[in-house]
Design a protein around this motif. Structure first.
Motif, mmCIF file in Angstrom:
data_model
loop_
_atom_site.group_PDB
_atom_site.id
_atom_site.type_symbol
_atom_site.label_atom_id
_atom_site.label_comp_id
_atom_site.label_asym_id
_atom_site.label_seq_id
_atom_site.Cartn_x
_atom_site.Cartn_y
_atom_site.Cartn_z
ATOM 1 N N ILE A 1 109.364 114.178 58.708
ATOM 2 C CA ILE A 1 108.566 113.029 58.281
ATOM 3 C C ILE A 1 108.115 113.185 56.831
ATOM 4 O O ILE A 1 108.276 112.276 56.013
ATOM 5 N N VAL A 2 107.564 114.345 56.512
ATOM 6 C CA VAL A 2 106.951 114.553 55.197
ATOM 7 C C VAL A 2 107.986 114.761 54.097
ATOM 8 O O VAL A 2 107.885 114.180 53.016
ATOM 9 N N ARG A 3 109.000 115.564 54.385
ATOM 10 C CA ARG A 3 109.973 115.923 53.345
ATOM 11 C C ARG A 3 111.170 114.986 53.307
ATOM 12 O O ARG A 3 111.692 114.675 52.223
ATOM 13 N N TYR A 4 111.602 114.539 54.491
ATOM 14 C CA TYR A 4 112.809 113.704 54.551
ATOM 15 C C TYR A 4 112.488 112.240 54.829
ATOM 16 O O TYR A 4 113.395 111.447 55.042
ATOM 17 N N HIS A 5 111.205 111.917 54.839
ATOM 18 C CA HIS A 5 110.741 110.526 54.863
ATOM 19 C C HIS A 5 111.108 109.769 56.138
ATOM 20 O O HIS A 5 111.182 108.537 56.126
ATOM 21 N N VAL A 6 111.339 110.508 57.227
ATOM 22 C CA VAL A 6 111.697 109.857 58.491
ATOM 23 C C VAL A 6 110.550 108.953 58.943
ATOM 24 O O VAL A 6 109.395 109.362 58.987
ATOM 25 N N GLY A 7 110.898 107.720 59.291
ATOM 26 C CA GLY A 7 109.875 106.704 59.533
ATOM 27 C C GLY A 7 109.538 106.421 60.971
ATOM 28 O O GLY A 7 108.737 105.517 61.244
ATOM 29 N N ASN A 8 110.106 107.196 61.916
ATOM 30 C CA ASN A 8 109.869 106.924 63.324
ATOM 31 C C ASN A 8 109.923 108.226 64.112
ATOM 32 O O ASN A 8 110.628 109.167 63.734
ATOM 33 N N LEU A 9 109.185 108.260 65.223
ATOM 34 C CA LEU A 9 108.999 109.485 65.989
ATOM 35 C C LEU A 9 109.168 109.186 67.466
ATOM 36 O O LEU A 9 108.683 108.156 67.953
ATOM 37 N N VAL A 10 109.828 110.081 68.197
ATOM 38 C CA VAL A 10 109.887 109.978 69.651
ATOM 39 C C VAL A 10 109.298 111.248 70.245
ATOM 40 O O VAL A 10 109.679 112.364 69.867
ATOM 41 N N LEU A 11 108.335 111.077 71.135
ATOM 42 C CA LEU A 11 107.688 112.206 71.794
ATOM 43 C C LEU A 11 108.544 112.630 72.978
ATOM 44 O O LEU A 11 108.873 111.817 73.845
ATOM 45 N N THR A 12 108.899 113.907 73.004
ATOM 46 C CA THR A 12 109.848 114.421 73.992
ATOM 47 C C THR A 12 109.184 115.430 74.919
ATOM 48 O O THR A 12 108.054 115.873 74.685
ATOM 49 N N GLY A 13 109.911 115.807 75.955
ATOM 50 C CA GLY A 13 109.397 116.771 76.918
ATOM 51 C C GLY A 13 108.477 116.106 77.925
ATOM 52 O O GLY A 13 108.641 114.930 78.269
ATOM 53 N N ARG A 14 107.489 116.836 78.403
ATOM 54 C CA ARG A 14 106.524 116.328 79.359
ATOM 55 C C ARG A 14 105.146 116.908 79.048
ATOM 56 O O ARG A 14 105.035 118.030 78.573
ATOM 57 N N THR A 15 104.118 116.107 79.323
ATOM 58 C CA THR A 15 102.759 116.635 79.304
ATOM 59 C C THR A 15 102.059 116.204 80.575
ATOM 60 O O THR A 15 102.239 115.081 81.041
ATOM 61 N N THR A 16 101.289 117.114 81.138
ATOM 62 C CA THR A 16 100.424 116.777 82.274
ATOM 63 C C THR A 16 98.959 116.961 81.887
ATOM 64 O O THR A 16 98.092 116.973 82.749
ATOM 65 N N SER A 17 98.719 117.071 80.597
ATOM 66 C CA SER A 17 97.359 117.327 80.107
ATOM 67 C C SER A 17 96.547 116.056 79.916
ATOM 68 O O SER A 17 95.385 116.124 79.527
ATOM 69 N N GLY A 18 97.168 114.891 80.145
ATOM 70 C CA GLY A 18 96.416 113.653 80.065
ATOM 71 C C GLY A 18 96.443 113.013 78.693
ATOM 72 O O GLY A 18 97.093 113.489 77.751
ATOM 73 N N ALA A 19 95.677 111.930 78.576
ATOM 74 C CA ALA A 19 95.735 111.092 77.386
ATOM 75 C C ALA A 19 95.057 111.663 76.143
ATOM 76 O O ALA A 19 95.564 111.472 75.032
ATOM 77 N N PRO A 20 93.890 112.327 76.241
ATOM 78 C CA PRO A 20 93.221 112.750 75.004
ATOM 79 C C PRO A 20 94.071 113.591 74.054
ATOM 80 O O PRO A 20 94.094 113.304 72.844
ATOM 81 N N PRO A 21 94.815 114.602 74.534
ATOM 82 C CA PRO A 21 95.641 115.352 73.582
ATOM 83 C C PRO A 21 96.730 114.497 72.935
ATOM 84 O O PRO A 21 97.110 114.746 71.789
ATOM 85 N N VAL A 22 97.233 113.503 73.679
ATOM 86 C CA VAL A 22 98.248 112.615 73.106
ATOM 87 C C VAL A 22 97.628 111.761 72.006
ATOM 88 O O VAL A 22 98.239 111.534 70.954
ATOM 89 N N ARG A 23 96.393 111.303 72.217
ATOM 90 C CA ARG A 23 95.706 110.524 71.175
ATOM 91 C C ARG A 23 95.527 111.367 69.913
ATOM 92 O O ARG A 23 95.708 110.863 68.793
#
Length: 470
Positions: free
Chosen positions: A73-95
């Motif tokens: 994102i910072v060096r190669y100016h990529v303008g979009n992100l996809v979150l991968t894997g899994r989380t079961t820790s709930g919404a606050p860490p994602v925020r």
């Protein structure tokens, strides 16, 4: 200094001074430009590298982006992100993570054009976001057995949960049709019950109900995997040579995708399988016949065409990362998705080099960038944003009230406190104190600091979060 930047500086100064700012439809001040005009204005202020970066979506673990993703994102100016894997820790860490990712898209990285932040939230085996704040979603096959009203109500709730986590794009619904007799042999879809039913009509009905309900929260929805993975046996993620020998340009299996487009899907994901009766020479993701002829022509689709994974998918391992990116854009695609950030430098470099040397390819790049920016504008991402001042003045309060869906007075009054306490699952008492602050910090994924009232640290994080919401 641009007019937009000077306006934001002025608004930030007014907010810090406590000077009232009239309610606006945007986070700071709403644009009167059309989405196309907003896109052109953003395009014009970008460097060539920043423009090319809009044509990529890089993967990052939902549990923590990592240095390679942040560098993309910072060096190669990529303008979009996809979150991968899994989380079961709930919404606050994602925020907290999405707020951090949003900040990475600064003036030097993306000309301050926000990221589209995506994830796969289908249900069943494919649900990235789990834990407190996210309902457990059944498989699409189960969803497809529900009445439309029940599915819509549940999906509308799921959509609000995803959107309030800071995610902009759901890479769903799956609009592939798998025959019941073939489902157990269909590795990418049927094996995991990702289909909404066994006929195109059921898939179209239930898939578009899911799409409209999830989209009602403001999520950009993605119909996938065009022109369908319901007739193959192999999984393109783990196998090569995956080929559909049945689907034609006019097959009934295309109908659910047409229904999705007509129901408001602004993103369409194209598969990397071969389709022998459509374009036997190239995978769909590299096929002008599929992208230009079928998607743009037959479906009259004007939104973003995103690739299925071109980073790790074994189906495309015979192409270099550079060739994958160039061939997809050359075929008329818009956003190269790679879950693997390590291939970003080669991909971005190849697209930039081809654009510099080939005028026809350069024109395709320009068209694709403007298309991506236009969709971002349609979802409000090109509106002026809240300045991160750490001060809870009228501007920030008005944005907060807009997010809460209440009257925008610019005053942190009892009505605002009650609505905010309800939203963050704090004590609903109408008075803001230590317990409310703790609930607010928890909601934002922050460590608790014992604050008894608003402090600059919490306000700044709230401002970052609101920028992912408005």
């Amino acid at each position: 200094m641009t007019a937009g930047v000077s306006t934001l500086l002025l608004l930030g100064a007014l907010d810090a001074l406590g000077v009232g700012v009239p309610p606006r439809s945007g986070a700071a001040v709403a644009s009167t430009l059309t989405p196309a005009a907003q896109a052109k204005a953003a395009y014009d202020r970008m460097t060539s590298a920043q423009r090319v970066g809009q044509l990529f979506m890089v993967g990052g673990p939902v549990t923590g982006l990592g240095s390679a993703t942040e560098s993309a994102i910072v060096r190669y100016h990529v303008g979009n992100l996809v979150l991968t894997g899994r989380t079961t820790s709930g919404a606050p860490p994602v925020r907290a993570l999405t707020s951090h990712a949003d900040v990475l898209a600064n003036a030097s990285a993306t000309a301050s054009v926000p990221l589209l932040i995506a994830t796969d939230q289908e249900g069943g085996y494919v649900q990235v976001l789990q834990g407190t704040g996210f309902s457990r979603m059944p498989t699409a096959l189960t969803q497809g057995t529900w009445a439309d009203s029940a599915l819509y109500a549940s999906a509308a709730s799921w959509g609000r949960q995803v959107r309030r986590s800071g995610v902009d794009v759901d890479l769903a619904p799956v609009m592939d049709t798998v025959a019941k007799s073939f489902a157990s042999s269909n590795q990418p879809i049927g094996r995991y019950e990702r289909e909404y039913g066994y006929t195109p009509s059921v898939v179209a009905d239930k898939g578009t109900t899911f799409l409209r309900a999830m989209g009602a929260s403001g999520l950009a929805m993605t119909a996938k995997h065009f022109p369908g993975l319901g007739r193959v046996t192999g999984n393109t993620d783990t196998s090569a040579g995956v080929t559909d020998t049945v689907t034609t340009r006019t097959s009934g299996d295309i109908a659910p995708f047409r229904a999705a487009v007509n129901s408001g899907a602004r993103i369409l994901m194209v598969s990397s399988a071969y389709y022998r009766l459509i374009d036997a020479a190239r995978p769909a993701v590299f096929s002008p016949t599929v992208i230009g002829g079928m998607i743009r022509g037959d479906l009259h689709f004007t939104g973003i065409v995103v690739s299925d994974d071109l980073g790790n998918a074994y189906q495309v391992h015979n192409w270099t990362p550079a060739a994958r990116a160039v061939d997809f854009i050359g075929a008329g695609g818009d956003v190269v998705l790679t879950v693997n950030p390590a291939v970003v430098p080669a991909m971005v470099g190849a697209v930039s080099a081809r654009a510099a040397s080939d005028s026809a390819f350069r024109a395709k790049v320009q068209t694709a960038v403007l298309r991506v920016l236009t969709v971002k504008a349609e979802y409000g991402l090109l509106e002026p944003r809240l300045p991160i001042t750490g001060y809870l003045g009228p501007l920030t309060t008005t944005a907060l009230q807009r997010w809460l869906g209440i009257a925008r007075t610019g005053t942190f009054d009892r009505a605002t406190i009650l609505a905010l306490q309800t939203r963050i699952a704090g004590p609903v008492v109408g008075v803001w104190g230590p317990r409310s602050m703790a609930a607010m910090q928890t909601y934002l994924g922050m460590s608790l600091d014992g604050a008894t009232t608003w402090n600059s640290r919490t306000v700044a994080q709230l401002q970052r979060y609101l920028n992912t919401q408005l």
